[in-house]
Design an enzyme around this catalytic site. Structure first.
Site, PDB file in Angstrom:
ATOM      1  N   SER A  23      35.092  44.620  39.831  1.00 48.01           N
ATOM      2  CA  SER A  23      36.220  44.877  40.728  1.00 48.01           C
ATOM      3  C   SER A  23      36.739  46.299  40.583  1.00 48.01           C
ATOM      4  O   SER A  23      36.574  46.958  39.548  1.00 48.01           O
ATOM      5  CB  SER A  23      37.366  43.899  40.437  1.00 48.01           C
ATOM      6  OG  SER A  23      36.989  42.579  40.722  1.00 48.01           O
ATOM      7  N   LYS A  24      37.391  46.780  41.630  1.00 42.08           N
ATOM      8  CA  LYS A  24      38.011  48.095  41.600  1.00 42.08           C
ATOM      9  C   LYS A  24      39.036  48.153  40.458  1.00 42.08           C
ATOM     10  O   LYS A  24      39.708  47.150  40.178  1.00 42.08           O
ATOM     11  CB  LYS A  24      38.726  48.385  42.924  1.00 42.08           C
ATOM     12  CG  LYS A  24      37.844  48.422  44.137  1.00 42.08           C
ATOM     13  CD  LYS A  24      38.560  49.012  45.342  1.00 42.08           C
ATOM     14  CE  LYS A  24      39.792  48.222  45.718  1.00 42.08           C
ATOM     15  NZ  LYS A  24      40.440  48.785  46.943  1.00 42.08           N
TER      16      LYS A  24
END
Length: 263
Positions: free
Chosen positions: A110-111
Protein backbone atom coordinates in the site's frame (compact mmCIF):
# COMPACT_ATOMS: atom_id res chain seq x y z
CA UNK A 1 -2.12 -15.10 28.73
CA UNK A 2 -1.47 -18.01 26.39
CA UNK A 3 2.02 -18.77 25.15
CA UNK A 4 2.73 -16.84 21.99
CA UNK A 5 3.39 -18.77 18.79
CA UNK A 6 6.73 -19.33 17.15
CA UNK A 7 7.86 -17.52 14.01
CA UNK A 8 6.29 -18.53 11.71
CA UNK A 9 3.43 -20.79 12.73
CA UNK A 10 0.98 -22.66 10.49
CA UNK A 11 -2.69 -22.85 11.32
CA UNK A 12 -5.21 -25.37 10.09
CA UNK A 13 -8.39 -24.32 8.32
CA UNK A 14 -10.24 -24.63 11.62
CA UNK A 15 -7.93 -22.13 13.29
CA UNK A 16 -6.09 -24.67 15.45
CA UNK A 17 -2.38 -24.05 15.72
CA UNK A 18 -0.02 -26.74 14.53
CA UNK A 19 3.37 -27.33 16.12
CA UNK A 20 5.99 -24.73 15.27
CA UNK A 21 8.71 -25.73 12.87
CA UNK A 22 11.94 -27.04 14.38
CA UNK A 23 14.17 -25.77 11.60
CA UNK A 24 16.44 -22.82 12.22
CA UNK A 25 14.73 -20.43 9.74
CA UNK A 26 11.44 -20.85 11.64
CA UNK A 27 12.78 -19.78 15.03
CA UNK A 28 11.63 -16.47 16.54
CA UNK A 29 13.82 -13.58 15.48
CA UNK A 30 14.45 -11.42 18.52
CA UNK A 31 15.77 -7.91 18.97
CA UNK A 32 17.49 -8.56 22.26
CA UNK A 33 16.61 -7.49 25.79
CA UNK A 34 15.53 -3.94 25.00
CA UNK A 35 11.71 -3.87 25.15
CA UNK A 36 11.62 -0.67 23.10
CA UNK A 37 12.18 -2.76 19.94
CA UNK A 38 14.76 -1.00 17.80
CA UNK A 39 14.95 -1.98 14.15
CA UNK A 40 18.32 -3.41 13.26
CA UNK A 41 19.83 -1.93 10.14
CA UNK A 42 18.98 -4.36 7.37
CA UNK A 43 21.44 -4.83 4.52
CA UNK A 44 20.47 -2.12 2.06
CA UNK A 45 19.13 -3.39 -1.23
CA UNK A 46 19.89 -0.04 -2.85
CA UNK A 47 23.63 -0.03 -2.36
CA UNK A 48 25.31 1.61 -5.34
CA UNK A 49 22.06 3.08 -6.68
CA UNK A 50 22.62 6.49 -5.14
CA UNK A 51 19.56 6.32 -2.86
CA UNK A 52 20.10 7.73 0.64
CA UNK A 53 17.21 5.97 2.35
CA UNK A 54 17.55 8.04 5.52
CA UNK A 55 17.09 11.28 3.63
CA UNK A 56 14.25 10.04 1.46
CA UNK A 57 12.46 8.54 4.48
CA UNK A 58 12.66 11.94 6.16
CA UNK A 59 11.14 13.55 3.08
CA UNK A 60 8.42 10.89 3.01
CA UNK A 61 7.56 11.56 6.66
CA UNK A 62 7.44 15.30 6.02
CA UNK A 63 5.03 14.71 3.15
CA UNK A 64 2.86 12.44 5.32
CA UNK A 65 2.63 15.20 7.92
CA UNK A 66 1.66 17.69 5.21
CA UNK A 67 -1.03 15.25 4.03
CA UNK A 68 -2.59 15.27 7.48
CA UNK A 69 -0.96 12.49 9.51
CA UNK A 70 -0.63 14.03 12.98
CA UNK A 71 0.31 11.21 15.36
CA UNK A 72 4.00 11.63 16.12
CA UNK A 73 4.28 7.95 17.05
CA UNK A 74 3.07 6.91 13.61
CA UNK A 75 5.32 9.39 11.83
CA UNK A 76 8.31 8.15 13.82
CA UNK A 77 7.53 4.51 13.00
CA UNK A 78 7.12 5.33 9.31
CA UNK A 79 10.49 7.06 9.39
CA UNK A 80 12.26 4.13 11.00
CA UNK A 81 11.19 1.34 8.64
CA UNK A 82 13.17 1.04 5.41
CA UNK A 83 10.42 0.56 2.84
CA UNK A 84 12.90 -0.17 0.06
CA UNK A 85 13.76 -3.44 1.82
CA UNK A 86 10.22 -4.69 1.16
CA UNK A 87 9.98 -4.09 -2.61
CA UNK A 88 11.67 -5.71 -5.59
CA UNK A 89 15.13 -4.42 -6.47
CA UNK A 90 13.87 -2.99 -9.77
CA UNK A 91 11.44 -0.78 -7.84
CA UNK A 92 13.62 0.53 -5.00
CA UNK A 93 13.90 3.99 -6.56
CA UNK A 94 10.11 4.26 -6.22
CA UNK A 95 10.01 2.86 -2.68
CA UNK A 96 9.43 6.21 -0.95
CA UNK A 97 7.02 7.67 -3.46
CA UNK A 98 3.39 7.87 -2.37
CA UNK A 99 2.33 5.01 -4.59
CA UNK A 100 1.43 1.35 -4.28
CA UNK A 101 3.85 -1.13 -5.83
CA UNK A 102 3.47 -4.75 -6.98
CA UNK A 103 4.87 -7.44 -4.67
CA UNK A 104 3.84 -10.49 -6.66
CA UNK A 105 0.86 -12.86 -6.80
CA UNK A 106 -1.41 -10.01 -7.86
CA UNK A 107 -0.85 -8.13 -4.58
CA UNK A 108 0.62 -4.72 -3.79
CA UNK A 109 2.32 -2.85 -0.98
CA UNK A 110 0.00 0.00 0.00
CA UNK A 111 0.94 3.64 -0.46
CA UNK A 112 2.80 5.12 2.55
CA UNK A 113 -0.08 7.55 3.08
CA UNK A 114 -2.61 4.71 3.26
CA UNK A 115 -0.46 2.73 5.70
CA UNK A 116 0.06 5.78 7.91
CA UNK A 117 -3.62 6.72 7.76
CA UNK A 118 -4.86 3.26 8.77
CA UNK A 119 -2.25 2.82 11.49
CA UNK A 120 -3.08 6.27 12.88
CA UNK A 121 -6.75 5.29 13.08
CA UNK A 122 -5.74 2.10 14.86
CA UNK A 123 -3.75 4.10 17.44
CA UNK A 124 -6.42 6.76 17.92
CA UNK A 125 -7.23 7.44 21.58
CA UNK A 126 -4.52 5.01 22.76
CA UNK A 127 -2.51 6.81 25.47
CA UNK A 128 0.61 4.78 24.80
CA UNK A 129 1.66 1.64 23.04
CA UNK A 130 -1.10 -0.64 21.81
CA UNK A 131 -1.33 -4.15 23.20
CA UNK A 132 -1.75 -7.12 20.88
CA UNK A 133 -2.62 -6.25 17.28
CA UNK A 134 -3.87 -8.59 14.55
CA UNK A 135 -2.98 -7.79 10.95
CA UNK A 136 -4.97 -9.46 8.18
CA UNK A 137 -2.85 -9.74 5.04
CA UNK A 138 0.89 -9.68 5.77
CA UNK A 139 1.82 -9.04 2.16
CA UNK A 140 5.53 -8.24 1.98
CA UNK A 141 5.73 -7.52 5.73
CA UNK A 142 6.13 -3.72 5.59
CA UNK A 143 3.07 -2.77 7.63
CA UNK A 144 3.89 -5.44 10.21
CA UNK A 145 7.30 -3.79 10.65
CA UNK A 146 5.65 -0.40 11.15
CA UNK A 147 3.19 -1.88 13.65
CA UNK A 148 6.05 -3.48 15.60
CA UNK A 149 6.98 0.00 16.88
CA UNK A 150 3.45 0.79 17.98
CA UNK A 151 2.20 -2.43 19.58
CA UNK A 152 3.53 -4.85 22.17
CA UNK A 153 2.73 -7.85 19.94
CA UNK A 154 1.86 -8.10 16.25
CA UNK A 155 0.20 -11.23 14.88
CA UNK A 156 0.12 -11.06 11.08
CA UNK A 157 -1.80 -13.55 8.94
CA UNK A 158 -1.21 -14.23 5.25
CA UNK A 159 -3.26 -16.70 3.17
CA UNK A 160 -0.83 -16.85 0.21
CA UNK A 161 2.15 -19.05 0.99
CA UNK A 162 4.43 -17.24 -1.45
CA UNK A 163 3.84 -13.91 0.27
CA UNK A 164 4.09 -15.46 3.73
CA UNK A 165 7.56 -16.75 2.83
CA UNK A 166 8.53 -13.43 1.25
CA UNK A 167 7.51 -11.52 4.37
CA UNK A 168 9.47 -13.91 6.55
CA UNK A 169 12.56 -13.34 4.41
CA UNK A 170 12.08 -9.57 4.37
CA UNK A 171 11.54 -9.27 8.13
CA UNK A 172 14.25 -11.63 9.36
CA UNK A 173 17.15 -9.12 9.08
CA UNK A 174 15.26 -6.64 11.27
CA UNK A 175 15.10 -9.10 14.18
CA UNK A 176 11.69 -8.00 15.47
CA UNK A 177 10.97 -10.06 18.57
CA UNK A 178 7.32 -8.99 18.78
CA UNK A 179 6.20 -9.88 15.24
CA UNK A 180 4.65 -13.30 14.62
CA UNK A 181 3.87 -14.41 11.07
CA UNK A 182 1.06 -16.90 10.55
CA UNK A 183 0.16 -18.77 7.36
CA UNK A 184 -3.60 -19.21 7.55
CA UNK A 185 -7.04 -18.05 6.52
CA UNK A 186 -7.26 -14.45 7.72
CA UNK A 187 -11.04 -14.49 7.78
CA UNK A 188 -10.80 -16.80 10.79
CA UNK A 189 -8.59 -14.39 12.68
CA UNK A 190 -6.27 -15.90 15.28
CA UNK A 191 -8.23 -16.76 18.46
CA UNK A 192 -5.16 -17.88 20.43
CA UNK A 193 -3.84 -14.32 20.46
CA UNK A 194 -7.18 -12.72 21.38
CA UNK A 195 -8.40 -10.38 22.69
CA UNK A 196 -6.79 -7.77 20.45
CA UNK A 197 -6.42 -4.05 21.04
CA UNK A 198 -6.76 -3.58 17.31
CA UNK A 199 -7.33 -5.47 14.06
CA UNK A 200 -6.21 -3.99 10.75
CA UNK A 201 -6.98 -5.48 7.35
CA UNK A 202 -5.27 -5.03 3.99
CA UNK A 203 -8.19 -6.61 2.11
CA UNK A 204 -11.84 -5.70 1.90
CA UNK A 205 -15.01 -7.78 1.85
CA UNK A 206 -18.75 -7.19 1.89
CA UNK A 207 -18.67 -7.10 5.68
CA UNK A 208 -16.22 -7.37 8.56
CA UNK A 209 -16.14 -11.04 9.63
CA UNK A 210 -17.84 -11.77 12.94
CA UNK A 211 -14.76 -13.73 14.02
CA UNK A 212 -12.75 -10.50 14.04
CA UNK A 213 -15.33 -8.72 16.16
CA UNK A 214 -15.43 -11.65 18.58
CA UNK A 215 -11.64 -11.50 18.98
CA UNK A 216 -11.58 -7.76 19.62
CA UNK A 217 -11.11 -6.47 23.17
CA UNK A 218 -13.52 -3.98 24.71
CA UNK A 219 -12.20 -0.59 23.67
CA UNK A 220 -10.44 -2.10 20.67
CA UNK A 221 -11.09 -1.20 17.07
CA UNK A 222 -11.12 -2.75 13.61
CA UNK A 223 -9.77 -0.76 10.67
CA UNK A 224 -10.76 -2.36 7.39
CA UNK A 225 -11.90 -1.59 3.85
CA UNK A 226 -15.54 -2.69 3.48
CA UNK A 227 -18.23 -2.54 0.84
CA UNK A 228 -20.82 0.04 1.93
CA UNK A 229 -24.56 0.00 1.31
CA UNK A 230 -23.91 2.22 -1.72
CA UNK A 231 -21.82 -0.54 -3.24
CA UNK A 232 -18.47 1.23 -2.91
CA UNK A 233 -15.41 0.19 -0.92
CA UNK A 234 -14.64 2.57 1.93
CA UNK A 235 -12.46 2.60 5.01
CA UNK A 236 -14.50 1.57 8.03
CA UNK A 237 -13.68 1.92 11.74
CA UNK A 238 -15.53 -0.31 14.19
CA UNK A 239 -15.10 0.43 17.89
CA UNK A 240 -16.08 -2.29 20.39
CA UNK A 241 -17.68 -0.96 23.57
CA UNK A 242 -19.35 -2.61 26.54
CA UNK A 243 -22.69 -1.70 24.97
CA UNK A 244 -21.91 -2.99 21.48
CA UNK A 245 -20.23 -1.71 18.33
CA UNK A 246 -19.85 1.81 16.95
CA UNK A 247 -19.27 2.00 13.21
CA UNK A 248 -17.81 4.92 11.26
CA UNK A 249 -17.51 5.05 7.47
CA UNK A 250 -14.63 7.17 6.16
CA UNK A 251 -13.10 7.83 2.75
CA UNK A 252 -13.32 5.66 -0.35
CA UNK A 253 -10.40 3.26 -0.82
CA UNK A 254 -9.38 0.50 -3.21
CA UNK A 255 -8.00 -2.71 -1.72
CA UNK A 256 -7.79 -6.26 -3.00
CA UNK A 257 -10.81 -8.44 -2.14
CA UNK A 258 -10.92 -10.34 1.13
CA UNK A 259 -10.85 -14.07 0.41
CA UNK A 260 -11.16 -17.23 2.50
CA UNK A 261 -8.90 -20.27 2.48
CA UNK A 262 -5.16 -20.54 1.81
CA UNK A 263 -3.25 -20.88 -1.43
Amino acid sequence: MSKRPGFPITLSQTGAAGPPSKSKPSEPVRSGANPAVVLARAPSSVSGLGLDSGAVRARMVKKLAEQGVKDSRVLEAMGRVERHCFVESALVNQAYEDTSLPIGLGQTISKPNVVARMVELLCQDAPGKLGRVLEIGTGCGYQAAVLSHLATEVYSIERLRGLHEKARTNLRPFRLHNVHLIFADGMLGYPKGAPYAGIISAAGGDAVPQTWLDQLAIGGRVIAPTITSAGHQALVVILKTAQGFERQILEAVHFVPLKSGVA
